[in-house]
Design a protein around this motif. Structure first.
Motif, PDB file in Angstrom:
ATOM      1  N   GLU A   1       0.818  -1.186   0.000  1.00  0.00           N
ATOM      2  CA  GLU A   1       0.000   0.000   0.000  1.00  0.00           C
ATOM      3  C   GLU A   1       0.867   1.258   0.000  1.00  0.00           C
ATOM      4  O   GLU A   1       0.610   2.188  -0.764  1.00  0.00           O
ATOM      5  CB  GLU A   1      -0.906  -0.025   1.234  1.00  0.00           C
ATOM      6  N   ASN A   2       1.899   1.263   0.835  1.00  0.00           N
ATOM      7  CA  ASN A   2       2.786   2.432   0.887  1.00  0.00           C
ATOM      8  C   ASN A   2       3.512   2.627  -0.439  1.00  0.00           C
ATOM      9  O   ASN A   2       3.687   3.763  -0.886  1.00  0.00           O
ATOM     10  CB  ASN A   2       3.814   2.278   2.016  1.00  0.00           C
ATOM     11  N   ALA A   3       3.956   1.545  -1.055  1.00  0.00           N
ATOM     12  CA  ALA A   3       4.673   1.643  -2.327  1.00  0.00           C
ATOM     13  C   ALA A   3       3.775   2.223  -3.408  1.00  0.00           C
ATOM     14  O   ALA A   3       4.203   3.072  -4.195  1.00  0.00           O
ATOM     15  CB  ALA A   3       5.184   0.264  -2.742  1.00  0.00           C
ATOM     16  N   ILE A   4       2.535   1.799  -3.445  1.00  0.00           N
ATOM     17  CA  ILE A   4       1.584   2.303  -4.434  1.00  0.00           C
ATOM     18  C   ILE A   4       1.337   3.790  -4.210  1.00  0.00           C
ATOM     19  O   ILE A   4       1.382   4.590  -5.148  1.00  0.00           O
ATOM     20  CB  ILE A   4       0.269   1.509  -4.388  1.00  0.00           C
ATOM     21  N   GLU A   5       1.095   4.174  -2.963  1.00  0.00           N
ATOM     22  CA  GLU A   5       0.821   5.574  -2.653  1.00  0.00           C
ATOM     23  C   GLU A   5       2.026   6.461  -2.972  1.00  0.00           C
ATOM     24  O   GLU A   5       1.864   7.559  -3.502  1.00  0.00           O
ATOM     25  CB  GLU A   5       0.435   5.727  -1.186  1.00  0.00           C
ATOM     26  N   ALA A   6       3.224   5.987  -2.675  1.00  0.00           N
ATOM     27  CA  ALA A   6       4.422   6.785  -2.962  1.00  0.00           C
ATOM     28  C   ALA A   6       4.613   6.938  -4.469  1.00  0.00           C
ATOM     29  O   ALA A   6       4.931   8.030  -4.952  1.00  0.00           O
ATOM     30  CB  ALA A   6       5.648   6.136  -2.333  1.00  0.00           C
ATOM     31  N   ALA A   7       4.416   5.865  -5.217  1.00  0.00           N
ATOM     32  CA  ALA A   7       4.586   5.924  -6.673  1.00  0.00           C
ATOM     33  C   ALA A   7       3.544   6.841  -7.312  1.00  0.00           C
ATOM     34  O   ALA A   7       3.850   7.545  -8.283  1.00  0.00           O
ATOM     35  CB  ALA A   7       4.502   4.524  -7.261  1.00  0.00           C
ATOM     36  N   GLU A   8       2.338   6.843  -6.778  1.00  0.00           N
ATOM     37  CA  GLU A   8       1.280   7.692  -7.327  1.00  0.00           C
ATOM     38  C   GLU A   8       1.630   9.176  -7.251  1.00  0.00           C
ATOM     39  O   GLU A   8       1.126   9.972  -8.028  1.00  0.00           O
ATOM     40  CB  GLU A   8      -0.042   7.448  -6.595  1.00  0.00           C
ATOM     41  N   GLN A   9       2.488   9.553  -6.322  1.00  0.00           N
ATOM     42  CA  GLN A   9       2.852  10.950  -6.131  1.00  0.00           C
ATOM     43  C   GLN A   9       3.998  11.406  -7.034  1.00  0.00           C
ATOM     44  O   GLN A   9       4.423  12.546  -6.969  1.00  0.00           O
ATOM     45  CB  GLN A   9       3.229  11.195  -4.667  1.00  0.00           C
ATOM     46  N   THR A  10       4.502  10.509  -7.877  1.00  0.00           N
ATOM     47  CA  THR A  10       5.631  10.851  -8.739  1.00  0.00           C
ATOM     48  C   THR A  10       5.183  11.080 -10.176  1.00  0.00           C
ATOM     49  O   THR A  10       4.096  10.652 -10.579  1.00  0.00           O
ATOM     50  CB  THR A  10       6.692   9.732  -8.720  1.00  0.00           C
ATOM     51  N   LYS A  11       6.032  11.740 -10.923  1.00  0.00           N
ATOM     52  CA  LYS A  11       5.741  11.973 -12.345  1.00  0.00           C
ATOM     53  C   LYS A  11       5.817  10.653 -13.116  1.00  0.00           C
ATOM     54  O   LYS A  11       4.960  10.338 -13.917  1.00  0.00           O
ATOM     55  CB  LYS A  11       6.745  12.975 -12.913  1.00  0.00           C
ATOM     56  N   ASP A  12       6.860   9.872 -12.861  1.00  0.00           N
ATOM     57  CA  ASP A  12       7.065   8.588 -13.522  1.00  0.00           C
ATOM     58  C   ASP A  12       6.601   7.482 -12.574  1.00  0.00           C
ATOM     59  O   ASP A  12       7.382   6.926 -11.819  1.00  0.00           O
ATOM     60  CB  ASP A  12       8.549   8.425 -13.864  1.00  0.00           C
ATOM     61  N   LYS A  13       5.326   7.174 -12.583  1.00  0.00           N
ATOM     62  CA  LYS A  13       4.717   6.230 -11.640  1.00  0.00           C
ATOM     63  C   LYS A  13       5.076   4.787 -12.014  1.00  0.00           C
ATOM     64  O   LYS A  13       4.739   4.330 -13.093  1.00  0.00           O
ATOM     65  CB  LYS A  13       3.200   6.397 -11.651  1.00  0.00           C
ATOM     66  N   TRP A  14       5.766   4.093 -11.116  1.00  0.00           N
ATOM     67  CA  TRP A  14       6.047   2.683 -11.372  1.00  0.00           C
ATOM     68  C   TRP A  14       6.337   1.947 -10.059  1.00  0.00           C
ATOM     69  O   TRP A  14       6.710   2.538  -9.060  1.00  0.00           O
ATOM     70  CB  TRP A  14       7.205   2.500 -12.348  1.00  0.00           C
ATOM     71  N   MET A  15       6.162   0.656 -10.141  1.00  0.00           N
ATOM     72  CA  MET A  15       6.417  -0.236  -9.005  1.00  0.00           C
ATOM     73  C   MET A  15       6.713  -1.620  -9.570  1.00  0.00           C
ATOM     74  O   MET A  15       6.119  -2.029 -10.566  1.00  0.00           O
ATOM     75  CB  MET A  15       5.190  -0.305  -8.100  1.00  0.00           C
ATOM     76  N   SER A  16       7.642  -2.332  -8.956  1.00  0.00           N
ATOM     77  CA  SER A  16       7.909  -3.710  -9.372  1.00  0.00           C
ATOM     78  C   SER A  16       7.964  -4.600  -8.138  1.00  0.00           C
ATOM     79  O   SER A  16       8.417  -4.186  -7.070  1.00  0.00           O
ATOM     80  CB  SER A  16       9.213  -3.807 -10.170  1.00  0.00           C
ATOM     81  N   VAL A  17       7.487  -5.825  -8.311  1.00  0.00           N
ATOM     82  CA  VAL A  17       7.498  -6.821  -7.236  1.00  0.00           C
ATOM     83  C   VAL A  17       8.079  -8.103  -7.814  1.00  0.00           C
ATOM     84  O   VAL A  17       7.571  -8.632  -8.798  1.00  0.00           O
ATOM     85  CB  VAL A  17       6.077  -7.082  -6.693  1.00  0.00           C
ATOM     86  N   ASP A  18       9.162  -8.575  -7.216  1.00  0.00           N
ATOM     87  CA  ASP A  18       9.781  -9.838  -7.620  1.00  0.00           C
ATOM     88  C   ASP A  18       9.747 -10.784  -6.431  1.00  0.00           C
ATOM     89  O   ASP A  18      10.240 -10.448  -5.350  1.00  0.00           O
ATOM     90  CB  ASP A  18      11.227  -9.623  -8.055  1.00  0.00           C
TER      91      ASP A  18
END
Length: 89
Positions: A1-18
């Motif tokens: 949840e925190n990773a999604i919220e932090a990425a949403e606040q950026t210009k280049d929104k991205w997240m990866s999970v391995d």
């Protein structure tokens, strides 16, 4: 949840999970873009949210990892937030 919220606040929104399992070891790595400054006190990341009940997510993960004698690393570089967890099963 925190990773999604932090990425949403950026210009280049991205997240990866391995996530992978090999020879009795479960490894997870979560990376996401972020843009704000991190608030760290006594080697612990503090929440920037004002609502009550926030800021315990990574602390709870760390407790679980320690309980099962695993490894957890939290780092950031070039506006990328990285959490790595290894658990021995």
């Amino acid at each position: 949840e925190n990773a999604i919220e932090a990425a949403e606040q950026t210009k280049d929104k991205w997240m990866s999970v391995d996530i992978y399992y090999e020879k009795g070891m479960l490894s997870m790595e979560i990376k996401n873009s972020f843009q704000h400054e991190l608030d760290v006190e006594k080697n612990k990341l503090l929440s920037t949210k004002e609502e009550k009940g926030h800021g315990i997510g990574l602390a709870n993960v760390r407790k679980m990892v320690e309980k099962y004698q695993g490894f957890m690393d939290v780092s950031n570089t070039n506006q990328i937030f990285i959490v790595k967890v290894m658990l021995y099963l």
